[in-house]
Structure formats: structure tokens, C-alpha cells
Motif scaffolding. Structure first.
Motif, PDB file in Angstrom:
ATOM      1  N   ILE A  54       0.703  -1.160   0.006  1.00 55.11           N
ATOM      2  CA  ILE A  54      -0.001   0.020   0.029  1.00 55.11           C
ATOM      3  C   ILE A  54       1.052   1.099  -0.074  1.00 55.11           C
ATOM      4  CG2 ILE A  54      -1.703   1.388   1.221  1.00 55.11           C
ATOM      5  CD1 ILE A  54      -2.778  -1.281   2.347  1.00 55.11           C
ATOM      6  N   GLU A  55       0.702   2.039  -1.016  1.00 52.36           N
ATOM      7  CA  GLU A  55       1.368   3.321  -1.068  1.00 52.36           C
ATOM      8  C   GLU A  55       2.862   3.308  -0.899  1.00 52.36           C
ATOM      9  OE1 GLU A  55      -0.466   6.131   1.509  1.00 52.36           O
ATOM     10  OE2 GLU A  55      -2.451   5.907   0.826  1.00 52.36           O
ATOM     11  N   GLY A  56       3.587   2.163  -1.499  1.00 57.87           N
ATOM     12  CA  GLY A  56       4.925   2.025  -1.630  1.00 57.87           C
ATOM     13  C   GLY A  56       5.199   1.202  -0.178  1.00 57.87           C
ATOM     14  N   PHE A  57       4.656   0.831   0.647  1.00 55.22           N
ATOM     15  CA  PHE A  57       5.114   0.179   1.890  1.00 55.22           C
ATOM     16  C   PHE A  57       4.533  -1.474   1.558  1.00 55.22           C
ATOM     17  CE2 PHE A  57       4.988   4.607   3.480  1.00 55.22           C
ATOM     18  CZ  PHE A  57       6.199   4.324   4.494  1.00 55.22           C
ATOM     19  N   LYS A  58       5.585  -2.083   1.592  1.00 56.66           N
ATOM     20  CA  LYS A  58       5.060  -3.739   1.902  1.00 56.66           C
ATOM     21  C   LYS A  58       4.883  -4.096   3.148  1.00 56.66           C
ATOM     22  CE  LYS A  58       6.973  -7.962   0.792  1.00 56.66           C
ATOM     23  NZ  LYS A  58       8.018  -8.905  -0.065  1.00 56.66           N
ATOM     24  N   HIS A  59       3.494  -4.605   3.471  1.00 57.71           N
ATOM     25  CA  HIS A  59       3.029  -5.248   4.734  1.00 57.71           C
ATOM     26  C   HIS A  59       3.351  -6.733   4.778  1.00 57.71           C
ATOM     27  CE1 HIS A  59       1.284  -1.319   6.024  1.00 57.71           C
ATOM     28  NE2 HIS A  59       1.163  -0.965   4.593  1.00 57.71           N
ATOM     29  N   ILE A  60       3.790  -7.115   5.974  1.00 53.42           N
ATOM     30  CA  ILE A  60       3.955  -8.607   5.980  1.00 53.42           C
ATOM     31  C   ILE A  60       3.052  -8.893   7.431  1.00 53.42           C
ATOM     32  CG2 ILE A  60       5.281 -10.603   6.406  1.00 53.42           C
ATOM     33  CD1 ILE A  60       7.705  -8.799   5.114  1.00 53.42           C
ATOM     34  N   ASP A  61       2.041  -9.299   7.264  1.00 54.19           N
ATOM     35  CA  ASP A  61       1.231  -9.700   8.419  1.00 54.19           C
ATOM     36  C   ASP A  61       1.346 -11.168   8.690  1.00 54.19           C
ATOM     37  OD1 ASP A  61       0.099  -6.907   8.506  1.00 54.19           O
ATOM     38  OD2 ASP A  61      -1.480  -7.627   7.551  1.00 54.19           O
ATOM     39  N   LYS A  62       1.468 -11.321   9.789  1.00 47.85           N
ATOM     40  CA  LYS A  62       1.665 -12.755  10.158  1.00 47.85           C
ATOM     41  C   LYS A  62       0.774 -13.166  11.226  1.00 47.85           C
ATOM     42  CE  LYS A  62       6.801 -12.656   9.324  1.00 47.85           C
ATOM     43  NZ  LYS A  62       8.245 -12.853   9.964  1.00 47.85           N
ATOM     44  N   TYR A  63       0.108 -14.046  10.814  1.00 47.93           N
ATOM     45  CA  TYR A  63      -1.098 -14.607  11.671  1.00 47.93           C
ATOM     46  C   TYR A  63      -0.739 -15.808  12.566  1.00 47.93           C
ATOM     47  CZ  TYR A  63      -3.910 -11.353   8.826  1.00 47.93           C
ATOM     48  OH  TYR A  63      -4.373 -10.241   8.749  1.00 47.93           O
ATOM     49  N   ARG A  64      -0.594 -15.804  13.773  1.00 50.23           N
ATOM     50  CA  ARG A  64      -0.179 -16.824  14.537  1.00 50.23           C
ATOM     51  C   ARG A  64      -1.179 -18.096  14.481  1.00 50.23           C
ATOM     52  NH1 ARG A  64       3.970 -15.251  17.827  1.00 50.23           N
ATOM     53  NH2 ARG A  64       3.905 -12.618  18.253  1.00 50.23           N
ATOM     54  N   ASP A  65      -0.502 -19.339  14.195  1.00 45.98           N
ATOM     55  CA  ASP A  65      -1.473 -20.314  14.337  1.00 45.98           C
ATOM     56  C   ASP A  65      -1.531 -20.764  15.946  1.00 45.98           C
ATOM     57  OD1 ASP A  65      -2.678 -22.486  13.463  1.00 45.98           O
ATOM     58  OD2 ASP A  65      -1.129 -23.460  12.400  1.00 45.98           O
ATOM     59  N   SER A  66      -2.585 -21.650  16.161  1.00 48.33           N
ATOM     60  CA  SER A  66      -2.906 -22.202  17.540  1.00 48.33           C
ATOM     61  C   SER A  66      -3.333 -23.543  17.680  1.00 48.33           C
ATOM     62  CB  SER A  66      -4.171 -21.263  18.048  1.00 48.33           C
ATOM     63  OG  SER A  66      -5.346 -21.490  17.268  1.00 48.33           O
ATOM     64  N   GLU A  67      -3.087 -23.866  18.768  1.00 44.19           N
ATOM     65  CA  GLU A  67      -3.364 -25.379  19.117  1.00 44.19           C
ATOM     66  C   GLU A  67      -4.580 -25.201  20.097  1.00 44.19           C
ATOM     67  OE1 GLU A  67       0.187 -27.113  20.648  1.00 44.19           O
ATOM     68  OE2 GLU A  67      -0.119 -26.316  22.584  1.00 44.19           O
ATOM     69  N   LYS A  68      -5.635 -26.209  19.990  1.00 42.87           N
ATOM     70  CA  LYS A  68      -6.727 -26.276  21.033  1.00 42.87           C
ATOM     71  C   LYS A  68      -6.479 -27.316  21.886  1.00 42.87           C
ATOM     72  CE  LYS A  68      -8.076 -23.246  17.910  1.00 42.87           C
ATOM     73  NZ  LYS A  68      -7.776 -21.814  18.229  1.00 42.87           N
ATOM     74  N   HIS A  69      -6.642 -27.143  23.023  1.00 43.79           N
ATOM     75  CA  HIS A  69      -6.483 -28.126  24.309  1.00 43.79           C
ATOM     76  C   HIS A  69      -7.913 -28.403  24.745  1.00 43.79           C
ATOM     77  CE1 HIS A  69      -4.853 -29.347  28.461  1.00 43.79           C
ATOM     78  NE2 HIS A  69      -5.300 -30.386  27.924  1.00 43.79           N
ATOM     79  N   LEU A  70      -8.263 -29.735  24.458  1.00 40.28           N
ATOM     80  CA  LEU A  70      -9.663 -30.144  24.837  1.00 40.28           C
ATOM     81  C   LEU A  70      -9.625 -30.880  26.220  1.00 40.28           C
ATOM     82  CD1 LEU A  70     -12.875 -30.344  24.155  1.00 40.28           C
ATOM     83  CD2 LEU A  70     -12.029 -32.335  22.909  1.00 40.28           C
TER      84      LEU A  70
END
Length: 199
Positions: free
Chosen positions: A99-115
Motif C-alpha cells: 500500500i502506497e509504496g509500503f510492503k506489509h507482512i502480516d503474520k497470523y499466529r497459528d494456535s493449538e486447541k487443548h480439549l
């Protein structure tokens, strides 16, 4: 003459009050813009507060810190307590855009589900699920770009607990939703994809 004098004074008062209100409104407006910029627009504070890899690269994590969220459900007629703990991991999926000359790197953390499922004080189930446990539904390629978005208790019928999960690609509608059935008698799981559910 007296009426003209009153009209003149009234007009001057209105003009002077109007000028003060305008000045005050401008000051309040400026203050509000500054407050909102910090509170509402992440992309502006991102440049200063998040990792800047280079002059034109911005890196963000979602969530910012590794968190743990726990949701408990008590089913009194069955003396059951169902706890699902969502724990964020160091692994993540990446979404890159410019966007507008800026490179964005969005890192979405994974998760584990403890049942954890207890009946009175007895532990019936204590297990952890990660997205790779559902590879038969998603395939390996989708798992590379998706995170384990959610896992919830849905309902219980007879001796079967119905859970609901979603694995999705962040910032898109591309997802795999599934029902996860637990037979309390045999303590075995069965997975069924939900192809009609809107997420």
C-alpha cells in the motif's frame, strides 16, 4: 433608537459567541483527531510500534503476543465440564501486500486447541489438536496458507459431544469448517466437513 441599539448589541453578542464556538470547535476537533489516530488506526501506529524490517517494509503479528484463551461449558444434567483452551504458537501464516509504496507482512499466529472434558472429578478426555490433525479435510497445500481459526463446543446429544472447528486463510472467506464428534462411551472422535455452513 433604543430598538436599534438592542439589535446592534444582540448582533455583536451573537457574532462574538459564534466566533468563540468556532474557535473552541476547532481546538476540540484537532484534539479528537490526535486521540483517534492513536486509538483507531493501527496502520499509522504500526510504522512506529511494530517491527520495521526496512524503510518500506512493515511486519505485524496477529495477535501481537502469544496469548491463551479458555472457554468453559458446564452441562449440569450430565455433570460434564468442557474446557477448550486456545494457545497461540510461534508458527504463523503470512499475508503480504503493498500500500502506497509500503510492503506489509502480516503474520497470523497459528494456535493449538487443548480439549479437556471432566465428568464430576474424572478426566474423560485430555488432548490437544493442531491444524495438521485435520489434514484429511484440508489437504497439505491449504494448511500452508491457513490457520486454526476456532474450535467450539456446539451441543451434546445422548453420549455424543458435537464440537465445531474452522481452519481458514486469514483475511479471506476461504475456510474449511467441520464438525468434530466425540463418542463418550468409546472416547473416539469422528470428523465431518460442514460444506453448508457460512463462516
Amino acid at each position: 433608537m433604543k430598538n436599534q441599539f438592542l439589535i446592534l448589541i444582540s448582533t455583536l453578542l451573537l457574532l462574538s459567541c459564534g466566533g468563540q464556538e468556532k474557535k473552541k470547535a476547532t481546538v476540540d476537533n484537532d484534539t479528537e483527531i490526535v486521540e483517534n489516530a492513536k486509538e483507531q488506526i493501527d496502520s499509522l501506529t504500526t510504522y512506529e510500534n511494530h517491527n520495521s524490517v526496512g524503510n518500506n517494509i512493515i511486519e505485524r503479528y496477529f495477535p501481537e503476543e502469544k496469548e491463551i484463551a479458555e472457554f468453559d461449558t458446564i452441562i449440569s444434567e450430565s455433570n460434564l465440564k468442557i474446557s477448550i483452551q486456545s494457545k497461540y504458537l510461534d508458527s504463523y501464516v503470512t499475508n503480504e501486500f503493498e500500500i502506497e509504496g509500503f510492503k506489509h507482512i502480516d503474520k497470523y499466529r497459528d494456535s493449538e486447541k487443548h480439549l479437556l472434558i471432566k465428568k464430576t472429578n474424572e478426566i474423560l478426555i485430555d488432548t490437544v489438536f493442531k491444524k495438521r490433525d485435520f489434514i484429511e479435510l484440508t489437504g497439505p497445500e491449504f494448511l500452508k496458507i491457513a490457520d486454526f481459526h476456532g474450535y467450539w463446543f456446539n451441543k451434546i446429544k445422548n453420549d455424543t459431544i458435537e464440537l465445531f472447528g474452522v481452519i481458514s486463510k486469514p483475511e479471506t472467506d476461504w475456510s474449511v469448517a467441520f464438525y468434530h464428534y466425540l463418542d463418550l462411551r468409546t472416547k473416539t472422535f469422528e470428523t465431518k466437513e460442514d460444506i453448508n455452513e457460512e463462516i
